[in-house]
Design an enzyme around this catalytic site. Structure first.
Site, PDB file in Angstrom:
ATOM      1  N   CYS A 176     -13.054  45.525  25.664  1.00 41.83           N
ATOM      2  CA  CYS A 176     -14.498  45.274  25.713  1.00 41.83           C
ATOM      3  C   CYS A 176     -14.835  43.787  25.781  1.00 41.83           C
ATOM      4  O   CYS A 176     -15.820  43.410  26.416  1.00 41.83           O
ATOM      5  CB  CYS A 176     -15.170  45.900  24.492  1.00 41.83           C
ATOM      6  SG  CYS A 176     -15.333  47.702  24.609  1.00 41.83           S
ATOM      7  N   GLU A 205      -5.769  43.094  22.214  1.00 44.39           N
ATOM      8  CA  GLU A 205      -7.179  42.722  22.244  1.00 44.39           C
ATOM      9  C   GLU A 205      -7.521  42.055  20.921  1.00 44.39           C
ATOM     10  O   GLU A 205      -7.021  42.448  19.867  1.00 44.39           O
ATOM     11  CB  GLU A 205      -8.086  43.930  22.457  1.00 44.39           C
ATOM     12  CG  GLU A 205      -9.568  43.548  22.439  1.00 44.39           C
ATOM     13  CD  GLU A 205     -10.496  44.673  22.889  1.00 44.39           C
ATOM     14  OE1 GLU A 205     -11.671  44.385  23.141  1.00 44.39           O
ATOM     15  OE2 GLU A 205     -10.041  45.824  22.981  1.00 44.39           O
ATOM     16  N   ASN A 260     -12.811  46.703  33.156  1.00 41.41           N
ATOM     17  CA  ASN A 260     -12.375  47.462  31.986  1.00 41.41           C
ATOM     18  C   ASN A 260     -13.468  48.441  31.584  1.00 41.41           C
ATOM     19  O   ASN A 260     -14.559  48.027  31.198  1.00 41.41           O
ATOM     20  CB  ASN A 260     -12.089  46.509  30.824  1.00 41.41           C
ATOM     21  CG  ASN A 260     -11.790  47.246  29.532  1.00 41.41           C
ATOM     22  OD1 ASN A 260     -10.677  47.719  29.321  1.00 41.41           O
ATOM     23  ND2 ASN A 260     -12.773  47.354  28.653  1.00 41.41           N
ATOM     24  N   GLU A 261     -13.203  49.735  31.714  1.00 43.02           N
ATOM     25  CA  GLU A 261     -14.067  50.793  31.177  1.00 43.02           C
ATOM     26  C   GLU A 261     -15.521  50.712  31.656  1.00 43.02           C
ATOM     27  O   GLU A 261     -16.449  50.988  30.898  1.00 43.02           O
ATOM     28  CB  GLU A 261     -14.050  50.767  29.640  1.00 43.02           C
ATOM     29  CG  GLU A 261     -12.737  51.178  29.043  1.00 43.02           C
ATOM     30  CD  GLU A 261     -12.814  51.352  27.531  1.00 43.02           C
ATOM     31  OE1 GLU A 261     -13.928  51.292  26.972  1.00 43.02           O
ATOM     32  OE2 GLU A 261     -11.766  51.552  26.906  1.00 43.02           O
TER      33      GLU A 261
END
Length: 851
Positions: free
Chosen positions: A271, A66, A402-403
Site C-alpha cells: 500500500c 513492506e 499494487n492492488e
C-alpha cells in the site's frame, strides 16, 4: 498488503545448515504414540517416478518486504534513535510532535531551552528541521535524551555502538558535547566527549561501549557552557549490523530472513507504494503524504527526506533502494522492486490524469533500471558506484502497481510503463497485478486485460481464512498453461496459530504442484513490532531486544529450504468429506453505519414458521455481546444507532436451523456502509453474512467466517442508499444459498468445497539424488499412510531423513516459548512401498535417497 525455498548454488549452504542444526534440535519419534495410532485414518500416496512434472525455479519462494508494523525504522533498519532528525509531525501521526521520543535533561546547575527549528539554518533542504539548544551556562550540562523505540534502547554489555551527529555552534572556542547511554540516571558505559567547532554543519562521530545491559536505555546528548549549539541527525547504530555494513540492518532480523534462503526480495511494499500524492518532493512546501518514490531514498542519509507512512507513522528512508538491492545481493535473492502506476489503491481508488506526471514516473522507472544495471559511465550507474557498488546489481524483474481497484485505469497506465521499459530493456520482466482479492469483478477484469495483452506475469494478493486455504488447493490446476504466469506476492491465513500455518502449508503443496504457473510466491507481511503492529498475521515478530519466528515462519522456512528442482507426479487418497446442509441461526449487524431492521421472519422450506419479530415489543429474543453498538427498539423497528461502531452483530434463533428462508426489511439511516445480514450462524466467529454496501459502500459480497477469519464467496457492485427501505431475502437449501434484493435475485452460491486436511506433493532434489515427500496432515487424527514410490524407483538407502513440525492447532510462538519448531529424525524400513503414520496436526518432509 490490503488496508489487508532451494537447490543448486544454495545446496551447500542448506546442507551445512542442516548438519549444524541437527544436533541441536529435538529428535522426533518415527511413529506417533499409541493413542494417536489408535485413532489413525488410512491414506495412500502413489508416486510416478517416470512421470514428468514441472520444473521449479530457484526463485519460486521469496520474501515480501513492506514497511508495515514498524518493519523499517525501529525494525530491520538498525538505527536505534527514534526521530533522529526531529522531523516527526502530526501529519505522520496525530500523537507526534517534533520532539517525540526526546526529553530535556540537565545536570548540576545547567539549564537551557530545547527548540526544534525550521529555518535557513537547517542542515539541507530535504532535512529541514533541527534542534537548537540555547545554553544558559553554569556548572553542569544541558541537552536531550532519546528513548529509542517503544520501551527503550536495548543495550548489551560488551557491545560497541557507533554514534554520529551533525552539529554547529556560535561559540568561537567551540561547545563540548557529552554523549552517553543511560538507564534512568545510571550510566551504561563510558561517556564519549567531542567538541563542536564552528558555525557550519559538521559531522562528528565516535563509539560507545556498554558495560551493563539494559532494555530501557536512553541516549543522552548534552552540552556544557553557554551560547547556542544546533544538532541534527543524532544517530546510534550497533557496530554488529548485518555483515557489518554502515547504515546497516539489524543483525538478528536480517539473519532470520536470510535463513529462509529466499529466491527473491520484493520491496519496498504494498500500500505505501501506490498511496498518497505522486508528486515529487519540492521544498519548502513538500507533501508529506507521498507515494514511495525511489529517488527520495538514495544518496547520503542526511539528504533523504522523510515521509508520512501509509500505516500511520514516520518513515525516514534511511533504509532505501540502495540498501534493498544490497541486502538482496547479500542473501542471494533476486531483487524485485515495485513502482507506483499512478492509480492509488488500498481504499483510495484515484487515478492521476496528468500526462506530464505520468511521463515523469515512467522516466523515473527507466532511471531505476539504469541505477540497478547501468555502467559506471551512465548517470544513475555513477550514482550507484558512488554509494559503494560499482558492479551492476543485475535487475531482471520489476513490478508496476499494487492492488489497484480500478483495473481499466490501472491497465492503461501500466501499458505505457510496459511499452517504455520493453523498448529500452526487453530483458526486464514487467509484472502487472490483479487487485486486492482472490476473486470478484476487479480480479476478473484485471485478469482479462492481462491475458489479452499477453502480460508475462500477474501479481495476486489475498488474505483468507484457514478454511479457504484448505478448500482451494486446486486453485491453480485450472489456470491456462499458455497464459500469464502468477506471482503470488501476498498471501496468508488470518492469524498466527499453528492451525493457520498448517492451512498455508497444505496450500503450498498446490503451489509447488503448479510450479509451471506459479513462478513466484511470498507470504506477507514479513516483519512486525510486537509493541506496535497494524496487521496480523506476520512471519517474524520482534521487540527492541529480541525476535522470533511465528509458526508460519517455521512452515515457510521448511518449504523454502527444501524446494527441489522438479515436481514428481503423485496422487493421494482424500479424506471422506462431511456432508450436510448450511446450518445455523440468523443475525443482523452494521459496520460504521446506523440502520433500522424490521419484520424479521424465518420460515422452513415447508412453510413452517420458525421465528418472527416485528419489534412491537422488546428485543429479548436477540443476543448480543457487550460493546457491539447501540441497539434498541424504536418506532417498531430494531435500530443500531451508533454510526461509528464496527461489527455490531446480534443473533436470534437456533443454531440447528437448516433449509429456511430469512426475510426482513432494512433501512440505512447514516454512516459509511450498508447492511450485514447473517445466516448459518454457529457463534460470533463462525457464520455467513451478506455484506451489502461494504468497503465504504463500494462493494457487496457474501462472506463466510470460520473462527473469525473470513473469505468471500460471491461479489456484486451493489451500493446502498440512505433512507430507502430494502426487502431482503436469504434462501438456504442444503449447501445452496440464493439471495434476493427487492424481489429480484441478486446472486447465489453453493458452498460445497471440501476442506481437505491431508495434502502432499513430491519433488526431486537432483543435487542430492533425493525424493522429497512433503505431507501436511491438518486434522485431529493421525494419518496411517501407504507410500508407493513405484517399482522402478531405485532406493539407495532404507533410511529417510525426516523433518517434522507438530503441535497443538492453537499453539503460538512467543519470545519465551516456541512450541512450533522443526524436529529432525530418521525413518528406517524405507522401500519401494512402505507405511508411515503422519502425526495429527503436522507438516512432515521426508527425504529419500535414490540411486
Amino acid at each position: 498488503m490490503r488496508s489487508h525455498r532451494r537447490s543448486g548454488g544454495r545446496l551447500a549452504l542448506a546442507s551445512a545448515a542442516l548438519a549444524a542444526l541437527t544436533a541441536a534440535l529435538v529428535v522426533a519419534p518415527t511413529e506417533p504414540p499409541a493413542a494417536a495410532r489408535a485413532q489413525a485414518a488410512d491414506y495412500s500416496i502413489s508416486v510416478d517416478p517416470a512421470g514428468e512434472g514441472p520444473a521449479i525455479d530457484d526463485s519460486m519462494y521469496g520474501v515480501f518486504y513492506e514497511d508495515i508494523n514498524h518493519a523499517a525504522d525501529g525494525g530491520l533498519y538498525a538505527e536505534l534513535v527514534q526521530n533522529r532528525s526531529f522531523e516527526y509531525d502530526p501529519a505522520d501521526n496525530r500523537a507526534y510532535t517534533p520532539l517525540t521520543a526526546w526529553q530535556e535533561t540537565a545536570s548540576g546547575a545547567a539549564s537551557g531551552t530545547a527548540r526544534v527549528m525550521d529555518d535557513d539554518g537547517r542542515l539541507n533542504e530535504r532535512n529541514r528541521r533541527y534542534l537548537r539548544l540555547d545554553l544558559d551556562g553554569g556548572d553542569g550540562r544541558f541537552g536531550v535524551a532519546n528513548s529509542g523505540y517503544n520501551a527503550g534502547i536495548a543495550v548489551r554489555a560488551g557491545r560497541t555502538y557507533d554514534f554520529s551527529v551533525w552539529a554547529r555552534t556560535d561559540r568561537p572556542a567551540g561547545t563540548p558535547l557529552g554523549v552517553e547511554l543511560r538507564d534512568g540516571t545510571t550510566p551504561l558505559g563510558t561517556a564519549l566527549r567531542v567538541t563542536a567547532r564552528g558555525d557550519r554543519w559538521t559531522k562528528y562521530t565516535g563509539t560507545l561501549t556498554a558495560r551493563t545491559s539494559s532494555d530501557a536505555g536512553r541516549l543522552a546528548v548534552t552540552a556544557g557552557g553557554s551560547g547556542t549549539v544546533r544538532l541534527d541527525m543524532v544517530s546510534l547504530f550497533p557496530r554488529d549490523t548485518y555483515k557489518g555494513r554502515p547504515n546497516g540492518l539489524r543483525e538478528d532480523l536480517a539473519e532470520k530472513i536470510a535463513a529462509l534462503q529466499p529466491g527473491f526480495l520484493r520491496f519496498p511494499g504494498g500500500c505505501l507504494v501506490n498511496t498518497g500524492s505522486h508528486e515529487a518532493y519540492e521544498a519548502p512546501d513538500f507533501e508529506r503524504k507521498r507515494s514511495y518514490q525511489w529517488k527520495d531514498t538514495i544518496g547520503p542519509v542526511e539528504q533523504r527526506p522523510v515521509n508520512a507512512n501509509f500505516w500511520g507513522y514516520n518513515q525516514t528512508y534511511g533504509l532505501g533502494y540502495y540498501e534493498y538491492f544490497q541486502y538482496a545481493e547479500d542473501i542471494g535473492a533476486m531483487a524485485l522492486p515495485v513502482v507506483p502506476a499512478l492509480v492509488t489503491g488500498c481504499g483510495q481508488n484515484r487515478a492521476t490524469d496528468d500526462p506530464e506526471l505520468l511521463r515523469r514516473h515512467i522516466q523515473d522507472t527507466l532511471d531505476l533500471i539504469e541505477f540497478a544495471n547501468g555502467p559506471v559511465t551512465s548517470t544513475w550507474g555513477r550514482k550507484r558506484a558512488r554509494m559503494g557498488h560499482p558492479r551492476p546489481f543485475g535487475l531482471t524483474h520489476l513490478e508496476v502497481g499494487n492492488e489497484e481497484n480500478l483495473p481499466d485505469q490501472f491497465f492503461a497506465r501500466f501499458t505505457e510503463f510496459r511499452e517504455a521499459i520493453e523498448a529500452k530493456h526487453p530483458d526486464i520482466t514487467v509484472i502487472s497485478n490483479s487487485g486486492p482479492d482472490d476473486s470478484g469483478a476487479t480480479f476478473d477484469r484485471a485478469w482479462q486485460l492481462n491475458r489479452d495483452a499477453k502480460v508475462a506475469m500477474v501479481d495476486e494478493h489475498y488474505y483468507n481464512s484457514p478454511q479457504w486455504f484448505l478448500e482451494n488447493n486446486e486453485r491453480y490446476d485450472a489456470y491456462d498453461r499458455q497464459g500469464p504466469k502468477v506471482f503470488l506476492g501476498e498471501y496468508a491465513s488470518l492469524d498466527n496459530r499453528f492451525s493457520n500455518a498448517l492451512a498455508e502449508a497444505a496450500y503450498m503443496t498446490g503451489l509447488e504442484r503448479n510450479a509451471d504457473v506459479v513462478k513466484l510466491a511470498s507470504y506477507a507481511p514479513l516483519l512486525a513490532d510486537t509493541n506496535d503492529a497494524q496487521w496480523r498475521p506476520n512471519m517474524i515478530w520482534f521487540d527492541n531486544a529480541t525476535s522470533w519466528g511465528s509458526a508460519s515462519y517455521e512452515t515457510q522456512k521448511l518449504f523454502m529450504n527444501n524446494v527441489g528442482d522438479e515436481v514428481v507426479p503423485s496422487r493421494a487418497s482424500g479424506t471422506p468429506a462431511a456432508s450436510g446442509p448450511v446450518t445455523g441461526a440468523v443475525g443482523l449487524s452494521t459496520w460504521a453505519t446506523a440502520a433500522a431492521y424490521d419484520d424479521v421472519s424465518v420460515t422452513s422450506a415447508d412453510g413452517a414458521n420458525l421465528f418472527a419479530d416485528d419489534f412491537s415489543g422488546d428485543d429479548s429474543r436477540w443476543t448480543r455481546a457487550a460493546g457491539t453498538g447501540s441497539w434498541s427498539v424504536r418506532d417498531g423497528a430494531y435500530v443500531q444507532s451508533d454510526a461509528a461502531a464496527e461489527n455490531t452483530l446480534v443473533t436470534a434463533g437456533d443454531p440447528t436451523w437448516h433449509d429456511y428462508d430469512l426475510k426482513l426489511k432494512a433501512t440505512k439511516q447514516s454512516g459509511k456502509e450498508g447492511f450485514l445480514i447473517a445466516f448459518g450462524v454457529k457463534d460470533t466467529g463462525t457464520y455467513y453474512w451478506w455484506n451489502l454496501g461494504g468497503w465504504n459502500n463500494t462493494r457487496s459480497v457474501v462472506e463466510k467466517a470460520v473462527g473469525g477469519a473470513k473469505q468471500t464467496l460471491i461479489e456484486r457492485g451493489t451500493t446502498i442508499e440512505s433512507g430507502r427501505t430494502y426487502d431482503v431475502k436469504v434462501q438456504v437449501r442444503g449447501r445452496q444459498v440464493t439471495l434476493f434484493l427487492d424481489g429480484q435475485e441478486w446472486g447465489s452460491f453453493t458452498d460445497d468445497k471440501a476442506a481437505e486436511p491431508f495434502r502432499q506433493v513430491v519433488t526431486r532434489d537432483k543435487a542430492t539424488d533425493e525424493l522429497v515427500v512433503k505431507v501436511v496432515n491438518a486434522q485431529d487424527a493421525a494419518a496411517r499412510t501407504t507410500i508407493d514410490l513405484g517399482e522402478d524407483t531405485d532406493i539407495a538407502s532404507s533410511r529417510a531423513r525426516l523433518t517434522t513440525l507438530q503441535g497443538a492447532p492453537d499453539a503460538v510462538n512467543t519470545p519465551t516459548d516456541q512450541p512450533i519448531r522443526p524436529r529432525r529424525s530418521t525413518l528406517g524400513g524405507v522401500d519401494n512401498t512402505f507405511t508411515y503414520t503422519f502425526p495429527a496436526h503436522s507438516v512432515t518432509f521426508m527425504r529419500i535417497r535414490t540411486g
